[in-house]
Motif scaffolding. Structure first.
Motif, mmCIF file in Angstrom:
data_model
loop_
_atom_site.group_PDB
_atom_site.id
_atom_site.type_symbol
_atom_site.label_atom_id
_atom_site.label_comp_id
_atom_site.label_asym_id
_atom_site.label_seq_id
_atom_site.Cartn_x
_atom_site.Cartn_y
_atom_site.Cartn_z
ATOM 1 N N TYR A 227 0.904 -1.075 -0.120
ATOM 2 C CA TYR A 227 0.024 -0.011 -0.025
ATOM 3 C C TYR A 227 0.889 1.206 -0.143
ATOM 4 O O TYR A 227 1.882 1.336 0.539
ATOM 5 C CB TYR A 227 -0.832 0.233 1.427
ATOM 6 N N GLU B 122 1.064 5.539 -0.247
ATOM 7 C CA GLU B 122 0.742 6.796 -0.332
ATOM 8 C C GLU B 122 1.630 8.050 -0.973
ATOM 9 O O GLU B 122 2.879 7.925 -0.464
ATOM 10 C CB GLU B 122 0.085 7.534 1.053
ATOM 11 N N ASN C 264 2.275 12.258 -2.031
ATOM 12 C CA ASN C 264 1.704 13.581 -2.324
ATOM 13 C C ASN C 264 2.855 14.555 -3.021
ATOM 14 O O ASN C 264 4.236 14.037 -2.808
ATOM 15 C CB ASN C 264 0.950 14.218 -1.167
ATOM 16 N N GLU D 290 3.137 27.062 -8.013
ATOM 17 C CA GLU D 290 2.645 25.854 -7.718
ATOM 18 C C GLU D 290 0.984 26.020 -8.496
ATOM 19 O O GLU D 290 0.315 26.887 -8.029
ATOM 20 C CB GLU D 290 2.194 25.538 -6.260
ATOM 21 N N LYS E 61 -1.806 20.555 -6.710
ATOM 22 C CA LYS E 61 -1.356 19.487 -5.552
ATOM 23 C C LYS E 61 -1.798 18.038 -5.733
ATOM 24 O O LYS E 61 -2.957 17.933 -6.471
ATOM 25 C CB LYS E 61 -1.921 20.098 -4.259
ATOM 26 N N PHE F 53 10.690 4.463 1.211
ATOM 27 C CA PHE F 53 10.329 6.050 0.967
ATOM 28 C C PHE F 53 10.809 6.185 -0.586
ATOM 29 O O PHE F 53 11.952 5.770 -0.829
ATOM 30 C CB PHE F 53 11.163 6.627 1.797
ATOM 31 N N SER G 110 6.277 12.844 -3.429
ATOM 32 C CA SER G 110 7.182 12.039 -2.442
ATOM 33 C C SER G 110 6.230 10.593 -1.878
ATOM 34 O O SER G 110 4.965 11.000 -1.630
ATOM 35 C CB SER G 110 7.543 12.795 -1.142
ATOM 36 N N PHE H 177 5.251 6.996 0.129
ATOM 37 C CA PHE H 177 5.757 6.231 1.590
ATOM 38 C C PHE H 177 5.010 4.667 1.213
ATOM 39 O O PHE H 177 3.754 5.093 1.081
ATOM 40 C CB PHE H 177 5.390 6.509 2.706
ATOM 41 N N TYR I 254 3.673 8.777 8.495
ATOM 42 C CA TYR I 254 3.985 7.309 8.097
ATOM 43 C C TYR I 254 5.495 7.052 8.608
ATOM 44 O O TYR I 254 6.104 8.043 8.490
ATOM 45 C CB TYR I 254 3.895 7.391 6.785
ATOM 46 N N MET J 17 12.813 6.923 9.617
ATOM 47 C CA MET J 17 12.030 8.108 9.022
ATOM 48 C C MET J 17 10.591 7.969 9.469
ATOM 49 O O MET J 17 9.901 7.186 9.229
ATOM 50 C CB MET J 17 12.404 8.147 7.541
ATOM 51 N N ARG K 168 7.478 10.641 7.932
ATOM 52 C CA ARG K 168 7.073 11.490 6.753
ATOM 53 C C ARG K 168 5.800 12.126 7.512
ATOM 54 O O ARG K 168 4.745 11.462 7.343
ATOM 55 C CB ARG K 168 6.915 10.725 5.339
ATOM 56 N N LYS L 239 5.126 19.852 4.387
ATOM 57 C CA LYS L 239 5.395 18.373 4.505
ATOM 58 C C LYS L 239 6.986 18.211 4.675
ATOM 59 O O LYS L 239 7.714 18.945 4.080
ATOM 60 C CB LYS L 239 5.012 17.781 3.268
ATOM 61 N N GLU M 189 3.311 26.069 2.467
ATOM 62 C CA GLU M 189 3.212 26.390 0.896
ATOM 63 C C GLU M 189 2.369 27.530 0.700
ATOM 64 O O GLU M 189 2.650 28.241 -0.337
ATOM 65 C CB GLU M 189 2.382 25.075 0.372
#
Lengths: 328, 311
Positions: free
Chosen positions: A55, A57, A59, A68, A71, A303, A317, A319, B150, B169, B171, B183, B218
């Motif tokens: 699994y 995730e 973002n 920007e 997102k 990661f 990024s 995870f 996480y 680590m 996140r 983030k 941001e």
């Protein structure tokens, strides 16, 4: 040129920029059973049967000129199942990825909304010296381009074959060839071929300290299908992909690093203001730590990062958690 | 704007800056920071925890003792796989004026949920994954503050169980309603030494280090996350039914509050405990000190834990 015009022009010139999967398993198989092979012959070097789930995730954001504009929040599930039957290995892989996009959609341009992928690989091992494999991949993408093309689906069907040879007990050399058929809800069908070469090395026996390294190169030349009726033309750019993987396993603790860089050469220079763009680069990297016993439950995490470098910059990024079971 | 800045700068929470990083505490109700540490737990545990603040120590407020945190911990170890749930549905937040003239515990809704899973391999290595979510609804702002992470980590056991080392680590994603997001990744590492027998006399000591990078928000609604480091040292001794512990944690925040000066958040925790069969009771005093420029502020909190362990 206004930003909202950029994507509209690209729709008819660039089409898809698909990040795809990392899959640095071209001539050898990863020590991590949740990582699928790309070329099917690599599955022939798997030692045991397994079932694995993952699994993830991720973002990130898209920027144009450091502003920007979107997102991204995405999540995905993956399953990889492999069976070892005497000298025959069968591996099946499924993946589903969805991306939520925050932004006004004022800046047109490609955004992947969701993706479904499947792979089937069958490989035969001969005399612990050579593996020969056949496989099929399907990748289905639903993408946003602009307000009139806000949910277009593209499906790629990939049929491939490959070979991997073991030399001096540690070196693996191999290659493969595949043919991709692309079908889309807004363009004509397109087809292209690709070739891949890989060099790998595995030191150590199962249960001992082990090290795996692999480097591979793949290329598919440009392919273009002309416009027919209301369907737009389809262009596959000349694409070169290099992949690298390094894995170190000590007492069942696996440290894994892998990366992929894909370069798509545009068929003509794309200019915005003073900037000229001749290619699109996509880079994916990941590093992880897992417990991988010879048999039993495995658990670990990765990661990762994904970047697309063009007139816009996408940075994500990721995870990922992995769980698998290796059968005796 | 000042109130927005308050969210990240002028608040503290009733919790240690770091949990157990490499190996678990001898008090089974103390949660781990890195999930890989969870794999070295002995048996399963169900426990509760409460933390209190004595208002007599702050002359600007009424006297009396108030509860500032309640939490429950469940750790289940069916084999070489261990799971841990830590849930704190009630947490008061500490706010203090920028000139340190007073502190105040606010009753704003705040909760913390942490889930961890770890696997132990060959009694030599462990790998863990974790997820945490902190929610806070500040009364001075009309959007919810959410912090989730996480985590992935691993540890190794060397020299026949005498020495442990671990790293991981986290996140983080920090959201203030729909207004802003930050983030960032934190790196945590540590080493530990453990001697003795859990059924007789056992001594453990651990040193850990956490690094938080400077991260810009941001949309400039949330305050920038300042670069900071957390150093932690602890030691615990258990002899038969009694145990004692000491922990020192120092969080150094660089260029705190936008100035060139650093801020130190120091917590010294002193604890004693009793192990009666399957039941463990722990009592702790947390001495907090926040040091910034020429001002500092000091306050104490008192923590009690009660756990039932079973193999």
């Amino acid at each position: 040129m206004r930003k909202d015009q950029i994507g509209l022009i690209l729709l008819f010139t660039v089409f898809l920029i698909l990040p795809g999967l990392l899959s640095a398993q071209m001539v050898t198989a990863s020590f991590d059973p949740t990582q699928p092979v790309f070329l099917p012959a690599a599955a022939g070097w798997r030692i045991d049967s397994f079932v694995g789930f993952s699994y993830s995730e991720a973002n990130g954001s898209r920027t144009i000129d450091d502003d920007e504009v979107y997102k991204f929040d995405s999540s995905g599930v993956k399953a990889n199942i492999g069976g070892k039957f005497s000298n025959i290995s069968v591996e099946a892989y499924l993946e589903q990825q969805k991306t939520d996009v925050k932004g006004e959609y004022l800046v047109n341009g490609w955004i992947n909304l969701d993706r479904e992928s499947g792979r089937l690989s069958v490989a035969m091992l001969g005399n612990d010296f050579v593996t020969v494999g056949l496989g099929g991949h399907t990748d289905s993408y639903r993408d946003y381009f602009d307000s009139s093309h806000d949910s277009e689906t593209t499906t790629e069907t990939n049929v491939l074959g490959s070979i991997s040879v073991k030399a001096m007990d540690v070196i693996y050399i191999g290659g493969g060839f595949g043919r991709v058929k692309e079908q889309s809800t807004h363009t004509v069908d397109n087809n292209w071929n690709y070739a891949a070469l890989g060099l790998g090395a595995i030191f150590g026996e199962p249960g001992e300290t082990r090290f795996r390294f692999e480097y591979s190169w793949a290329n598919s030349p440009e392919a273009e299908s002309k416009r027919q009726g209301e369907e737009e033309e389809a262009i596959h750019f000349d694409t070169t992909t290099t992949r690298m993987a390094a894995e170190l396993m000590i007492s069942g603790l696996l440290f894994s690093f892998s990366g992929k860089e894909e370069t798509r050469k545009l068929n003509e220079t794309f200019s915005i203001g003073d900037e000229d763009y001749n290619d699109i680069k996509i880079m994916i990297n990941e590093a992880g730590v897992l417990w991988v016993p010879q048999n039993g439950l495995t658990l670990g995490f990765y990661f990762g990062s994904k970047e697309t470098d063009f007139y816009f910059k996408d940075k994500l990024s990721e995870f990922k958690v992995n769980i698998a079971y290796i059968f005796e | 704007m000042l109130r927005r800045l308050l969210i990240l700068i002028f608040i503290g929470f009733a919790s240690p800056l770091l949990g157990q990083v490499v190996i678990p505490s001898l008090d089974p109700v103390q949660p781990t920071e890195l999930s890989s540490a969870l794999a070295w737990r002995i048996g399963s545990t169900v426990g509760v925890e409460s933390e209190a603040f004595n208002r007599d120590e702050d002359a600007s407020h009424d006297t009396g003792v108030e509860n500032v945190k309640s939490a429950v911990l469940i750790a289940y170890q069916p084999g070489n796989v261990v799971g841990e749930i830590y849930y704190s549905p009630y947490r008061k937040t500490l706010t203090y004026d920028s000139d340190y003239s007073s502190i105040e515990w606010t009753d704003d809704d705040a909760s913390l949920l942490e889930l961890r899973l770890a696997i132990r391999g060959n009694r030599q290595v462990s790998v863990g994954i974790g997820y945490g979510k902190f929610e806070y609804s500040p009364s001075f702002y009309n959007e919810k503050y959410e912090e989730s992470y996480y985590e992935g980590s691993f540890s190794v056991r060397l020299l026949d169980g005498l020495f442990f080392a671990g790293a991981g680590m986290q996140r983080f994603t920090v959201n203030l309603g729909s207004s802003d997001t930050i983030k960032y990744n934190t790196l945590i590492s540590g080493v530990a030494l453990q001697m003795g027998d859990p059924t007789d006399v056992i001594f453990k000591t651990e040193a850990a280090y956490k690094q938080i990078p400077r991260t810009e928000s941001e949309n400039d609604v949330l305050s920038t996350v300042r670069k900071s480091t957390v150093s932690q040292f602890n030691m615990e001794l258990m002899t038969g039914a009694l145990f004692a512990s000491f922990e020192y944690t120092n969080k150094l925040t660089e260029e705190a509050r936008g100035s060139d000066d650093n801020q130190n958040d120091i917590t010294s925790r002193y604890g004693v405990g009793l192990k009666l069969g399957a039941m463990t009771i722990g009592l702790y005093r947390n001495a907090h000190k926040i040091d910034y420029q020429d001002d500092d502020i000091e306050y104490d909190t008192y923590q009690a834990t009660l756990g039932i362990s079973f193999l």
